[in-house]
Design a protein around this motif. Structure first.
Motif, short mmCIF file in Angstrom:
data_model
loop_
_atom_site.label_atom_id
_atom_site.label_comp_id
_atom_site.label_asym_id
_atom_site.label_seq_id
_atom_site.Cartn_x
_atom_site.Cartn_y
_atom_site.Cartn_z
N GLN A 77 0.93 -1.20 -0.10
CA GLN A 77 0.00 -0.09 -0.07
C GLN A 77 0.90 1.25 0.03
N ARG A 78 0.27 2.34 -0.23
CA ARG A 78 1.00 3.53 -0.50
C ARG A 78 1.03 4.15 0.81
N ILE A 79 1.73 5.12 1.29
CA ILE A 79 1.73 5.73 2.75
C ILE A 79 0.18 6.72 3.03
N SER A 80 -0.35 6.69 2.02
CA SER A 80 -1.78 7.45 1.86
C SER A 80 -2.82 6.41 2.64
N SER A 81 -2.47 5.15 2.88
CA SER A 81 -3.19 4.09 3.67
C SER A 81 -3.25 4.53 5.22
N TRP A 82 -2.18 5.29 5.73
CA TRP A 82 -2.14 5.47 7.11
C TRP A 82 -2.00 7.08 7.41
N THR A 83 -1.96 7.92 6.44
CA THR A 83 -2.11 9.33 6.72
C THR A 83 -2.53 10.07 5.60
N ALA A 143 5.40 4.02 10.95
CA ALA A 143 6.08 2.57 11.24
C ALA A 143 5.20 1.48 10.47
N GLU A 144 3.70 1.87 10.31
CA GLU A 144 3.22 0.87 9.60
C GLU A 144 3.80 0.49 8.18
N TRP A 145 3.91 1.79 7.76
CA TRP A 145 4.47 1.79 6.14
C TRP A 145 5.67 1.21 6.12
N LEU A 146 6.85 1.59 7.20
CA LEU A 146 7.91 0.91 7.05
C LEU A 146 7.89 -0.49 7.32
N ASN A 147 7.11 -0.90 8.36
CA ASN A 147 6.93 -2.29 8.40
C ASN A 147 6.57 -3.26 7.25
N MET A 148 5.61 -2.60 6.45
CA MET A 148 5.10 -3.20 5.36
C MET A 148 6.18 -3.25 4.38
N VAL A 149 7.05 -2.33 3.98
CA VAL A 149 8.15 -2.22 3.03
C VAL A 149 9.15 -3.22 3.41
N GLN A 150 9.36 -3.18 4.59
CA GLN A 150 10.60 -4.32 5.34
C GLN A 150 9.88 -5.82 5.15
N GLU A 151 8.70 -6.03 5.58
CA GLU A 151 8.29 -7.38 5.12
C GLU A 151 8.09 -7.91 3.78
N GLU A 152 7.73 -6.80 2.94
CA GLU A 152 7.65 -7.21 1.67
C GLU A 152 9.09 -7.67 1.06
N LEU A 153 10.10 -6.83 1.33
CA LEU A 153 11.43 -7.17 0.72
C LEU A 153 11.80 -8.45 1.52
N ALA A 154 11.69 -8.68 2.93
CA ALA A 154 12.17 -9.89 3.90
C ALA A 154 11.52 -11.12 3.14
N ASN A 155 9.94 -11.11 2.74
CA ASN A 155 9.46 -12.31 2.40
C ASN A 155 9.80 -12.55 0.84
#
Length: 239
Positions: free
Chosen positions: A2-8, A33-45
């Motif tokens: 999702q884009r950052i607009s999903s959280w702000t 933090a939600e957006w950073l965690n999403m990007v982190q998990e996308e890459l990690a997965n």
């Protein structure tokens, strides 16, 4: 994803990050933090799908995972196995299966089929047809072409390549050199140019006009005497 607009709501158009302006009172897009965690998990997965574990000391793990992914899908496979297709017969397998049918026949005649052409017969028919087409291409007569205008025209014999160009021009009084541009450049060369004077009845002009030179594109005409403007017709021949 999702884009950052999903959280702000503090975003630019289309959900993009924006800079803030203190003077305009526009706050910047906050890094959530939600957006950073999403990007982190996308890459990690993605990395963990092709590598055994994450390694904090290896900054090439994403590259290695992409390379491992690409290795599983060749740029251009040429076999069923190359694409991992398991639910289809190969050509050799199909030929063998067909050979076991109808007394092991592998030809039209073997099956008693008489209302179909064999490959050899079709190839022979196509070759004969192509020979006819090739012969027509050699002997065919191209269409003659032409274009006609108020001051200049041309005709072309496509069979021989002979081209005639002709028209009318006005030569100024007194010594003068005038170029006549042909409507179409001669493909090979201009071979001759002929002039005819349209002299007014009873008014001698005493013009001395001759052709200086020509090329594929134009002819130059010289008036070395005379005192009136005179019309001339011209014909140029070439190929």
């Amino acid at each position: 994803m999702q884009r950052i607009s999903s959280w702000t709501d503090l975003v630019a158009a289309f959900g993009l990050f924006r800079y803030g302006t203190a003077a305009g009172g526009v706050p910047p897009t906050p890094v959530k933090a939600e957006w950073l965690n999403m990007v982190q998990e996308e890459l990690a997965n993605f990395i963990l799908a092709y590598l055994p574990e994450l390694d904090a000391d290896d900054n090439t793990q994403l590259l290695k995972a992409i390379q491992a992914f690409g290795a599983l899908y060749p740029l251009k496979a040429t076999t069923l196995a190359g694409y991992g297709i398991l639910d289809a017969y190969t050509k050799p397998e199909t030929d063998w299966l067909l050979s076991q049918k109808a007394f092991s026949a592998i030809t039209l005649a073997g099956y008693g089929i008489g209302d179909a052409y064999t490959k050899v017969a079709v190839d022979a028919l196509l070759a004969a047809k192509q020979e006819l087409i090739d012969n027509l291409a050699v002997t065919k007569q191209n269409k003659n072409t032409a274009a006609f205008g108020d001051t200049a025209s041309w005709t072309l014999d496509s069979a021989t390549g002979a081209m005639d160009q002709f028209g009318v021009f006005y030569m100024g009084a007194g010594p003068d050199i005038q170029a006549i541009n042909f409507p179409v450049a001669f493909p090979t060369a201009c071979r001759s140019v002929v002039l005819t004077n349209y002299e007014d009845w009873g008014i001698p002009e005493n013009n001395i006009v001759r052709v200086l030179h020509w090329d594929r594109y134009s002819v130059s005409i010289l008036n070395s005497g005379g005192n009136t403007t005179t019309a001339y017709s011209w014909i140029a021949k070439g190929n």
